[in-house]
Write an enzyme that holds these catalytic residues in place. Structure first.
Site: not given
Ligand code: GLU
Length: 484
Positions: A252-254, A256
């Site tokens: 996920s966005k976490r 990167g």
């Protein structure tokens, strides 16, 4: 049999790393087998909260960035088009009609309100949710009465037995039919669901291998049942593993940015992305990391796709990209760097471009992405660099430093502008050091800070040669004037 594989994105958002990984696996397999790679747009989900027509152009351009040119797609067409599902609605309607006629599907007139109430009741009682099949058993007179009402078409899933299929990665899989819902094939507005459109298209486009992410594994029994209902042969199923972050959680966005275009924007090279993404869930079974596209195609086989989750390691991608930057010709990296330097407002004139041609090759060994070129070379551009206060404090503070620079200046002035080369500059500076009789760092450091504003960078004499005589003298004089 010619291998035909497909990549069928839904325009519900920008393409992510996982989507592109799937496209790459399909394309490598097609290339390896001398087959065809088909791009199809699965745009039947028109819910305004999901449908994103703005992301469609990026699908092709992302693939082309990687050097993937589909053999058939919605731009160039092909023998089994159209390749956009919203342009194929009559096909799905006809297919649904066929299934109704053969008794494999039925019209369901239940209202959305009834379905919602049914579901709520099931949830309250802690039962599995699903359609209770009321319309499956309507009598002809009942059906006649309802015939003017809106309806959906549902698959009549066998009530007993199992659905068996073989996945090339996960082996034999069996699912109890009584655990499967009578899924909707056609919605009341005449549009197909993903399941129907996907199966009808894979069949009519003669797809031989369905290579997709493991998140589609639970849908596969539904697809197998549909193939059986139509009496069609199934393609081979190949489910590539999920991609997880280094913390083993879903990517996920976490972890990167996972949006593919973001990697292009940040200056990752196509061959690095191709290499890195191909190895997410596939392995050629040897201890090597860097593969050219040709190597990947040569070594590709479905057996190399693993059932274990793939780990997305952003640092490994950075490392790999740096390796490919250094493998590239300096002129290619210069050309690719220029837009980043323009974007950072460093390049403004024709002269700046010439300067970039000289200075970018000096920093490629420290670049991991193209976008890093700006902070690594910014001090070359403009009249004066930005001065790092700590560096100035340490190396340009005492009046001795001004004297030192003033001693070096005439020696540099003595070199002809068209002979301002690394060797002559070095000789001039070294003779100055000798004359001053000080340890060389006492000259080299102030000189570097005066010219670049910082203490680290490419070799000092290379830096000066690339900067050119005029700018070197201008900056030195400006600093000397300030010191006195
Ligand atoms: N349209 C689906 C997606 O966006 C395709 C899934 C499949 O490959 O069957 O992922």
């Amino acid at each position: 049999m010619t291998v035909r594989v497909r990549y069928p994105p839904s325009p519900t958002g920008a393409q992510h790393i996982g989507n592109v990984r799937t496209a790459i696996l399909n394309w490598l397999f097609a290339k390896k087998m001398g087959g065809r790679f088909i791009l199809r747009l699965e745009d039947t989900d028109r819910d305004p909260s999901r449908y994103r027509p703005d992301v469609i152009p990026d699908i092709l351009s992302n693939l082309r960035f990687l050097g993937i040119e589909p053999d058939e797609d919605w731009e160039k067409g092909g023998p089994v088009g159209p390749y956009i599902q919203s342009e194929r609605l009559p096909l799905y309607q006809k297919a649904a009609e066929e299934l109704i006629e053969s008794g494999k599907a039925y019209r369901c007139y239940c209202t959305p309100e009834r379905i919602a109430a049914l579901r709520a009741g099931q949830q309250q009682r802690g039962e599995p949710t699903g359609y209770d099949r009321r319309c499956r058993y309507l009598t002809s007179p009942e059906m006649d009465k309802l015939s003017a009402q809106p309806f959906v078409v549902r698959l009549a899933v066998p009530l007993e037995g199992q659905t068996l299929y073989h996945d090339e990665v996960h082996g034999d899989i069996s699912v109890e039919n009584n655990a499967l819902d009578d899924q909707v094939l056609l919605k009341s507005n005449g549009w197909p669901t993903y399941h129907l459109a996907n199966v009808v298209d894979d069949h009519s486009m003669s797809i031989t291998h369905v290579i997709r992410g493991e998140d589609w594994l639970p849908s596969t029994p539904k697809h197998v049942l549909l193939y059986q209902a139509f009496g069609w042969e199934t393609p081979k199923w190949v489910h590539a593993p999920l991609i997880l972050g280094t913390d083993h959680k879903k990517l996920s966005k976490r972890h990167g940015d996972t949006e593919f275009a973001e990697y292009i924007r940040r200056g990752y090279l196509p061959e690095a992305l191709m290499n890195f993404l191909a190895l997410l869930g596939w392995s050629p079974g040897e201890d090597q990391e860097l593969y050219s596209v040709g190597d990947l195609i040569d070594r590709f086989s479905l057996e190399g796709i693993t059932p274990h989750p793939a780990i997305f390691d952003a640092n490994k991608l950075l490392w790999m990209n740096g390796e490919y930057i250094r493998k590239s010709s300096p002129t290619r990296i210069v050309d690719l760097s220029i837009p980043y330097l323009q974007e950072a407002s460093l390049i403004k004139t024709e002269e700046d471009i010439e300067l970039a041609e000289r200075v970018v090759p000096l920093v490629t060994d420290r670049m991991k992405t193209l976008e890093e070129v700006a902070p690594l070379t910014d001090f070359f551009f403009g009249d004066m660099p930005k001065y790092d206060s700590k560096a100035v404090e340490k190396w340009l503070k005492s009046s001795d430093d001004g004297v030192t620079l003033a001693k070096i200046l005439p020696r540099l002035e003595g070199i002809a502008a068209d002979q301002f080369t690394v060797n002559l500059i070095e000789a001039a500076v070294r003779s100055g050091i000798e004359e001053l009789g000080v340890p060389s760092p006492q000259v080299i450091h102030p000189l570097r800070v005066a010219l670049t504003g910082r203490t680290v960078g490419p070799g000092l004499f290379e830096t000066m040669a690339a900067m050119g005589k005029e700018k070197v003298l201008y900056r030195l004089k400006a600093i000397i004037a300030k010191e006195h």
